[in-house]
Scaffold this motif. Structure first.
Motif, short mmCIF file in Angstrom:
data_model
loop_
_atom_site.label_atom_id
_atom_site.label_comp_id
_atom_site.label_asym_id
_atom_site.label_seq_id
_atom_site.Cartn_x
_atom_site.Cartn_y
_atom_site.Cartn_z
N LEU A 55 39.54 10.46 0.60
CA LEU A 55 40.95 10.65 0.27
C LEU A 55 41.15 11.09 -1.19
N ASP A 56 40.07 11.14 -1.94
CA ASP A 56 40.15 11.45 -3.36
C ASP A 56 40.22 12.96 -3.57
N THR A 57 41.36 13.43 -4.05
CA THR A 57 41.51 14.85 -4.37
C THR A 57 41.72 15.05 -5.87
N SER A 58 41.46 14.01 -6.65
CA SER A 58 41.74 14.07 -8.09
C SER A 58 40.89 15.10 -8.82
N GLY A 76 41.40 17.06 7.31
CA GLY A 76 40.31 16.59 8.18
C GLY A 76 39.61 15.38 7.58
N ALA A 77 39.37 15.42 6.27
CA ALA A 77 38.73 14.30 5.58
C ALA A 77 39.59 13.05 5.66
N ALA A 78 40.90 13.22 5.52
CA ALA A 78 41.80 12.07 5.60
C ALA A 78 41.74 11.41 6.99
N GLN A 79 41.61 12.23 8.02
CA GLN A 79 41.46 11.66 9.38
C GLN A 79 40.14 10.92 9.51
N MET A 80 39.09 11.46 8.90
CA MET A 80 37.77 10.80 8.94
C MET A 80 37.80 9.43 8.28
N ALA A 81 38.66 9.28 7.28
CA ALA A 81 38.75 8.01 6.55
C ALA A 81 39.18 6.86 7.45
N GLU A 181 29.15 13.71 11.28
CA GLU A 181 29.09 15.08 10.76
C GLU A 181 29.77 16.05 11.73
N GLU A 182 29.49 15.89 13.02
CA GLU A 182 30.11 16.77 14.02
C GLU A 182 31.62 16.56 14.08
N LEU A 183 32.03 15.27 14.05
CA LEU A 183 33.46 14.99 14.13
C LEU A 183 34.20 15.57 12.92
N ILE A 188 38.23 19.29 10.84
CA ILE A 188 38.59 20.35 9.89
C ILE A 188 38.96 21.63 10.63
N GLU A 189 38.19 21.93 11.67
CA GLU A 189 38.48 23.14 12.46
C GLU A 189 39.85 23.03 13.12
N ALA A 190 40.20 21.85 13.62
CA ALA A 190 41.52 21.65 14.24
C ALA A 190 42.62 21.84 13.19
#
Length: 198
Positions: A55-58, A76-81, A181-183, A188-190
Motif C-alpha cells: 500500500l506504500d506509494t510514498s 492490484g497491489a492494494a487488493q493483494m494486501a 505471484e500469479e494472482l 493488475i491485468e484486471a
C-alpha cells in the motif's frame, strides 16, 4: 504485560486473527529490546503505523501516481494486501503470511516473502521462524545449508523458540493453493482492463 500491544498488532497486521506463538515470542523480544532473534533471523518486525509494503506509494512521484499503468499496478497491489499480511522487514524485502481464503484451513499459514522488486516467494516451514531460519541458512559461514539450519535451530531452541524440526530436508514445503505471484498478475491485468489499457 504487552496484551494491548499484541492485540493492536493483530488488528493492524493480521485483521484481528490470533498471533502465531512464534511471532508472539519475536514481538515481545523486540519490544523488550532483545536483538538475538533479529541477529539470527534477519527480521525486524513492523511497529505500529508502518505502512503495508503493498500500500506504500510514498516513493512514487506525482507523475507516476497519475500514470494509468501505475494506477493499475497500485490498485492490484492494494487488493493483494487483503491476502498478503506482512509482519516484518528482512534483508530482501518483507516477510509475512499468505491468507487467501482458498488456502486449506487445516494447515499452518504459508510464510511468504515479497522482495523489493515486488516478486513473491513462498518460504519453507510451518512458521515465520522456520521460514526465516531456512532462508538464513543460506547466508551462514557454514556452506552446507542443512548443517547451518540445524545450527540455527539449536540456537533458536536455546533462546526458547524451538522449531518443529532441526532437519532442513524435513521442512514443510507445500505449495500455496493460490499462487501469490500469479494472482498479483491477474489483479493488475484486471485493473488495466478497467482503465482501458489492453
Amino acid at each position: 504485560m504487552y496484551d494491548e500491544r499484541l492485540a493492536e498488532f493483530s488488528r493492524e497486521r493480521l485483521d484481528g486473527r490470533p498471533i502465531p506463538d512464534d511471532l508472539r515470542v519475536l514481538l515481545v523480544a523486540q519490544w523488550d529490546g532483545r536483538t538475538d532473534f533479529t541477529r539470527l533471523l534477519d527480521l525486524e518486525l513492523f511497529e505500529a503505523g508502518e505502512v503495508h509494503p503493498l500500500l506504500d506509494t510514498s516513493y512514487q512521484s506525482e507523475k507516476e501516481l497519475a500514470d494509468p499503468e501505475m494506477q493499475a499496478v497500485n490498485a492490484g497491489a492494494a487488493q493483494m494486501a487483503k491476502y498478503a499480511k506482512f509482519v516484518a522487514k528482512n534483508g530482501n524485502g518483507w516477510t509475512g503470511y499468505w491468507l487467501h481464503p482458498d488456502e486449506p484451513a487445516d494447515r499452518a499459514w504459508h510464510v511468504i516473502e515479497l522482495d523489493t522488486e515486488f516478486t513473491f516467494r513462498s518460504l519453507a516451514g510451518l512458521t515465520l521462524t522456520e521460514g526465516s531460519a531456512a532462508e538464513q541458512a543460506n547466508y551462514q559461514d557454514e556452506p552446507d545449508e542443512r548443517i547451518a539450519f540445524t545450527q540455527l535451530a539449536a540456537e533458536l531452541a536455546g533462546l526458547g523458540l524451538p522449531l518443529s524440526t532441526q532437519d532442513y530436508d524435513a521442512l514443510d514445503d507445500a505449495e500455496c493453493a493460490v499462487d501469490p505471484e500469479e494472482l498479483m498478475g491477474k489483479l493488475i491485468e484486471a485493473e488495466r482492463e478497467k482503465r482501458g489499457l489492453r
